[in-house]
Structure formats: C-alpha cells, structure tokens
Design a protein around this motif. Structure first.
Motif, PDB file in Angstrom:
ATOM      1  N   LEU A 182      20.147  51.465  29.981  1.00  0.00           N
ATOM      2  CA  LEU A 182      20.799  52.361  30.922  1.00  0.00           C
ATOM      3  C   LEU A 182      20.404  53.818  30.711  1.00  0.00           C
ATOM      4  O   LEU A 182      20.118  54.240  29.592  1.00  0.00           O
ATOM      5  CB  LEU A 182      22.325  52.241  30.779  1.00  0.00           C
ATOM      6  N   GLY A 221      24.720  55.667  33.016  1.00  0.00           N
ATOM      7  CA  GLY A 221      25.118  54.270  32.941  1.00  0.00           C
ATOM      8  C   GLY A 221      24.490  53.399  34.010  1.00  0.00           C
ATOM      9  O   GLY A 221      25.103  52.423  34.457  1.00  0.00           O
ATOM     10  N   ARG A 222      23.253  53.709  34.402  1.00  0.00           N
ATOM     11  CA  ARG A 222      22.611  52.974  35.492  1.00  0.00           C
ATOM     12  C   ARG A 222      21.246  52.448  35.088  1.00  0.00           C
ATOM     13  O   ARG A 222      20.568  53.021  34.239  1.00  0.00           O
ATOM     14  CB  ARG A 222      22.464  53.872  36.725  1.00  0.00           C
ATOM     15  N   PRO A 252      24.778  50.875  38.910  1.00  0.00           N
ATOM     16  CA  PRO A 252      25.725  51.183  37.830  1.00  0.00           C
ATOM     17  C   PRO A 252      26.119  49.933  37.039  1.00  0.00           C
ATOM     18  O   PRO A 252      26.374  48.878  37.616  1.00  0.00           O
ATOM     19  CB  PRO A 252      26.944  51.751  38.576  1.00  0.00           C
ATOM     20  N   CYS A 270      22.358  56.005  26.008  1.00  0.00           N
ATOM     21  CA  CYS A 270      23.592  55.868  26.776  1.00  0.00           C
ATOM     22  C   CYS A 270      24.668  55.274  25.883  1.00  0.00           C
ATOM     23  O   CYS A 270      24.390  54.383  25.073  1.00  0.00           O
ATOM     24  CB  CYS A 270      23.360  54.971  28.001  1.00  0.00           C
ATOM     25  N   GLU A 323      28.952  53.877  25.590  1.00  0.00           N
ATOM     26  CA  GLU A 323      30.026  53.288  26.388  1.00  0.00           C
ATOM     27  C   GLU A 323      30.855  54.389  27.055  1.00  0.00           C
ATOM     28  O   GLU A 323      31.328  54.231  28.181  1.00  0.00           O
ATOM     29  CB  GLU A 323      30.909  52.401  25.514  1.00  0.00           C
ATOM     30  N   VAL A 373      29.190  55.433  30.239  1.00  0.00           N
ATOM     31  CA  VAL A 373      29.442  54.471  31.315  1.00  0.00           C
ATOM     32  C   VAL A 373      30.806  54.719  31.932  1.00  0.00           C
ATOM     33  O   VAL A 373      30.968  54.719  33.155  1.00  0.00           O
ATOM     34  CB  VAL A 373      29.337  53.027  30.783  1.00  0.00           C
TER      35      VAL A 373
END
Length: 364
Positions: free
Chosen positions: A21, A25-26, A31, A126, A128, A131
């Motif tokens: 990611l 978050g993608r 996403p 990235c 959590e 995200v």
C-alpha cells in the motif's frame, strides 16, 4: 494469480498487505479498508472475479473495468465509515491474496518485517494508522467526507463499453456466470431493443407478448414498466417498523407499481428492474437502513424514510444493459410499502399514509 469463482484463497498477513500500500492505504488507487485486516490469515472461496463492476458514483450507471480484482462474499461493516449501513461487497486485489488448495488451514506464520526504532512491526511505507486515517477527511466547510472503495470507484477502474465482447467471455471463463445465464441476459437485451419494448409509443405489443410468454413459462414479467402515480404527485408510505430477523413477503409487481410515480420512484427511492424477480417471494429482513455514505459526495446521509435490506437479496445485473452481469451484488433496498409481514396472530395491519407534498431527496 489466476483463480476463478469457487477457488480457495488465503488473505495475506497484515504486514505483507501493508507493504503493498501507499501512504494513503491504497494499491492502484483501490483503498484497503480498516475492517479488512480482521480477515488476514483466513481462507475463503472466491465468490466472483471482479474484472468488471458498475459505476454508482457518476450517475451514468455504466460498466467499469478493474484489474486483478476479486470478491470473497465479505461485506463492509461500516464501522470505519460512521456506521454506514449499505453493506457493500468488498473488493480484493490479487496482491492481497494467495491461492491455496482448500479450507484446511495450517498454522500461519507471517513473514517478519524489520522493526524500526524498536516500536513498530508495520511497514515503513504504510501503517495501520495510515489506513485508518485515510477513511475520512474534513472539507473546508467542516463536513466529514468519507473515502471508501465505493466513493473512490472511478479512480481505480476504467471505462468499459457495453459492446466490448471480452467482458461477457470473461464472465463465463471466470465462473461468474453460466452460458445459460449469459444467453438469457443477452436475449432480453435483444428483445428489449429489437422489439422496441422500451418505447412508450411502439413498445406496448412487445411488452404484452413478453408478459404472456413469461406467464405461461412461470418467468419474471417485463421488468421495466412505469409507475401509476403522475410525476410530481405524492407517493404513499407505509410504516411496518421492520427489524432484522422479521419475515416479510414482497408484494406483487402490480401492487408495487401502484406505489411508484412514472419515474419508478417512491419518496426518492427508485424501484429498479433488478428488484422485480423477487416480487411475491418471502425473505427475512437483514438490515434497517437509516444512514449511508453517499457515494457521489462521501458525506453521511440520513434517510427521511428508512429502507430495509433483505437477506440474500442482491442485484443480479440481469436487466441493466450497459452493466450487464456486473458481479458486485449490491444489496437491494426496499421501501416498507413494497413489503408485507408474513401473517402473525394478534398484530394489527399498519395504516398507509400519503407522503407530504415535498420533493423527496435521492434515497431519502
């Protein structure tokens, strides 16, 4: 990863997925949503391949192409998006899955990621938290706008022309549809346009013939008739106060048409052709929909008149022309006036009231 509907896959570990990611978050603009983490390390069957989907953002409702996409019959719980109750089917990229032989699950040992500063095991690219933070933004006016797979759909998909034959071939090869289903869908389209069944002026004989044949064969009546109430006139309302688990029967198509204006709307909620095959059948209520994220704006929208979702009742994309055979299986929404409780003793029937003479908002 070449898999088809029915094949088994395992969702990769959190650490492995985070490395795919970007900081929003993608992956390829799709996403990865916070609630998807709970499925890491678990095994599921492929429900449908998602090489195509439908545009529910722009208002054109046409087909869109998606690269390396899959559905696992897992739906968004809405917890990261203000409690949205739409229950959209989640998209998964091939990079987040690995093919396995079956449901038997061995002890999963995630690949170790170097620890930086001794405080985290998440990807340096990235986390959590990234995200989670990407799920919402505050606009200049102070309103919260949510960003989920539904609102961002136009960014991770590409236009798909309805005449692109490859999409129908993919629907069969992937296991999404049988040849019989594809043939019936294309036959309806051929009849709809070839016999001018869509025409108000010239299509009446074609619609009459269609209904006669379907009545004899026990099939679904012509699914694109007009409502009975003139445009601009109030449409009726019926409050059943339905709750999850309640058993209901969908009214007949004719009864429902009597509650719709000529634009097939009741208090702002459209009655789509995809709802017609469920008329006359019995289902349990799954969800009472009172709020949802508007896919066009990203804002939370509350419904003036609640709708309900019925268990197992989703869009089959059989009558939708430019998005025929879309595998997204969107939950279909029902006004309570289109339903009736299955008879229970000592319960009075609810009163039906006319809607106020104000223009209902979309899905309001």
């Amino acid at each position: 990863m070449a898999v088809h509907a029915g094949d088994w896959v395992e969702v990769l570990s959190k650490e492995e997925i985070l490395r795919t990611l970007d900081q929003n978050g993608r992956l390829d603009e799709l996403p990865f949503m916070p609630q998807m983490f709970k499925y890491c390390g678990q095994r599921f069957r492929i429900y449908k391949t998602a090489s195509k989907t439908c545009d529910t953002v722009s208002g054109h409702y046409v087909g869109r192409r998606l690269q390396d996409g899959y559905h696992l019959n897992l739906r968004c719980d809405g917890l990261a998006y203000g409690g949205c109750q739409a229950g959209c089917l989640i998209f998964w990229k091939a990079a987040w899955l690995k093919r396995v032989d079956g449901p038997t699950q061995i002890q999963y040992v995630p690949e170790r990621v170097p620890v930086q500063g001794g405080t985290t095991t998440a990807s340096a690219h990235c986390t959590e938290s990234d995200v989670e933070a990407a799920t919402r933004r505050q606009d200049a006016g102070g309103d919260v706008r949510y960003h989920c797979q539904a609102t961002e759909l136009l960014k991770y998909t590409k236009p798909l022309a309805w005449w692109d034959v490859s999409q129908y071939i993919d629907s069969y090869r992937s296991g999404n549809r049988t040849l019989a289903e594809i043939a019936r869908g294309l036959l309806f389209l051929l009849y709809y346009y070839g016999a001018l069944a869509f025409s108000d002026r010239w299509g009446r004989p074609a619609r009459w013939l269609y209904n006669r044949i379907q009545a004899i064969a026990g099939g679904v009546p012509f699914p694109r008739l007009k409502g009975k109430i003139p445009r601009g006139q109030p449409t009726p309302r019926c409050d059943l106060d339905l709750r999850p688990g309640d058993l209901v029967r969908v009214k007949s198509y004719e009864e429902i048409l009597a509650t719709l204006d000529v634009g097939l709307s009741n208090r702002g909620l459209s009655f789509d052709a995809e709802l017609v095959p469920f008329c006359g059948k019995t289902f349990h209520v799954s969800t009472r929909v009172e709020r949802f994220v508007n896919e066009k704006t990203g804002k939370m929208q509350r419904m003036n008149t609640p709708a309900v979702i019925l268990e197992g009742v989703t869009c089959k994309a059989l009558y939708c022309g430019q998005r025929m055979f879309c595998p997204r299986s969107i939950n279909l929404w029902w006004r309570e006036i289109w339903l009736e409780r299955v008879s229970t003793p000592h319960r009075a029937a609810p009163a039906i009231q006319a809607a106020p003479r104000t223009t209902a908002k979309l899905a309001g």
